[in-house]
Design a protein around this motif. Sequence first.
Motif, PDB file in Angstrom:
ATOM      1  N   ARG A   1       0.874  -1.163   0.000  1.00  0.00           N
ATOM      2  CA  ARG A   1       0.000   0.000   0.000  1.00  0.00           C
ATOM      3  C   ARG A   1       0.912   1.214   0.000  1.00  0.00           C
ATOM      4  N   GLY A   2       0.659   2.108  -0.940  1.00  0.00           N
ATOM      5  CA  GLY A   2       1.471   3.319  -1.022  1.00  0.00           C
ATOM      6  C   GLY A   2       1.163   4.244   0.129  1.00  0.00           C
ATOM      7  N   ARG A   3       1.957   5.249   0.236  1.00  0.00           N
ATOM      8  CA  ARG A   3       1.715   6.236   1.278  1.00  0.00           C
ATOM      9  C   ARG A   3       0.416   6.967   0.967  1.00  0.00           C
TER      10      ARG A   3
ATOM     11  N   ALA B   1      -6.349  10.528 -13.610  1.00  0.00           N
ATOM     12  CA  ALA B   1      -6.349   9.125 -14.028  1.00  0.00           C
ATOM     13  C   ALA B   1      -4.885   8.691 -14.103  1.00  0.00           C
ATOM     14  N   TRP B   2      -4.307   8.396 -12.945  1.00  0.00           N
ATOM     15  CA  TRP B   2      -2.866   8.182 -12.824  1.00  0.00           C
ATOM     16  C   TRP B   2      -2.373   6.987 -13.619  1.00  0.00           C
ATOM     17  N   LEU B   3      -3.052   5.851 -13.497  1.00  0.00           N
ATOM     18  CA  LEU B   3      -2.589   4.647 -14.191  1.00  0.00           C
ATOM     19  C   LEU B   3      -2.715   4.794 -15.708  1.00  0.00           C
ATOM     20  N   PRO B   4      -3.846   5.269 -16.247  1.00  0.00           N
ATOM     21  CA  PRO B   4      -3.903   5.487 -17.696  1.00  0.00           C
ATOM     22  C   PRO B   4      -2.851   6.500 -18.178  1.00  0.00           C
ATOM     23  N   ALA B   5      -2.574   7.517 -17.382  1.00  0.00           N
ATOM     24  CA  ALA B   5      -1.549   8.500 -17.759  1.00  0.00           C
ATOM     25  C   ALA B   5      -0.194   7.815 -17.896  1.00  0.00           C
ATOM     26  N   GLU B   6       0.138   6.979 -16.927  1.00  0.00           N
ATOM     27  CA  GLU B   6       1.409   6.257 -16.976  1.00  0.00           C
ATOM     28  C   GLU B   6       1.450   5.312 -18.173  1.00  0.00           C
TER      29      GLU B   6
ATOM     30  N   THR C   1       8.705  12.164 -17.271  1.00  0.00           N
ATOM     31  CA  THR C   1       8.182  13.058 -16.234  1.00  0.00           C
ATOM     32  C   THR C   1       6.736  12.692 -15.928  1.00  0.00           C
ATOM     33  N   THR C   2       5.960  12.381 -16.948  1.00  0.00           N
ATOM     34  CA  THR C   2       4.572  11.954 -16.744  1.00  0.00           C
ATOM     35  C   THR C   2       4.527  10.670 -15.929  1.00  0.00           C
ATOM     36  N   ILE C   3       5.360   9.714 -16.291  1.00  0.00           N
ATOM     37  CA  ILE C   3       5.398   8.437 -15.572  1.00  0.00           C
ATOM     38  C   ILE C   3       5.767   8.678 -14.111  1.00  0.00           C
ATOM     39  N   ALA C   4       6.777   9.508 -13.873  1.00  0.00           N
ATOM     40  CA  ALA C   4       7.206   9.796 -12.500  1.00  0.00           C
ATOM     41  C   ALA C   4       6.088  10.452 -11.701  1.00  0.00           C
TER      42      ALA C   4
ATOM     43  N   GLY D   1       8.979   3.797  -7.505  1.00  0.00           N
ATOM     44  CA  GLY D   1       8.790   3.764  -8.956  1.00  0.00           C
ATOM     45  C   GLY D   1       8.953   5.140  -9.572  1.00  0.00           C
ATOM     46  N   ALA D   2       8.492   6.166  -8.866  1.00  0.00           N
ATOM     47  CA  ALA D   2       8.631   7.540  -9.349  1.00  0.00           C
ATOM     48  C   ALA D   2      10.103   7.922  -9.439  1.00  0.00           C
TER      49      ALA D   2
END
Length: 170
Positions: A25-27, A110-115, A137-140, A151-152
């Motif tokens: 679980r992320g922060r 939409a973080w996952l679709p952006a990545e 930069t988008t992925i990060a 991952g970032a």
Amino acid sequence: MKKMLVMACVLGLVACSSGSPPPERGRPVAKVDPAALVAQVRAAGQQGNELEVQPLRDPQVEDLRASAEALEAAGKIKPAIAALDRALLISVGDPDLLQWKAELALLQRAWLPAEQLANESFTQGPKLGGLCRRNWTTIALARSSRGDDAGAEVARRQVDGCTVAPPVRM
């Protein structure tokens, strides 16, 4: 009752020793300003000092790009994405269009679709220059917004590899 308690403890110990770690679980993610993220991505694309080669574009795609740009400026993100989708039907796999769509996904949180879109753009694209920096930069930022700091950081380290000095001209 005592047997049930013992069984629960045994089952708990078996679950703990199963060898598979609990899901990560992320922060907790802080509030994010999507417009600031997109501005950061676009600024990353402008930082380089290299030669950029742009392919000739289909006039129909150019019209759709202009439409998407006007729609985005008016804050109409879904219609802008629809215009980019139509452009992608004509210019399949266009890395610039895919990256633009990734940036619009950031605006929608939409973080996952952006990545995923930025990754696809990177795969289809030149893997250097401004587009490459925008991809990573988008992925990060997408990973960071999801709470994936490790991952970032990996993605942030890729940004520097996108800049290639232009050839020396004499």
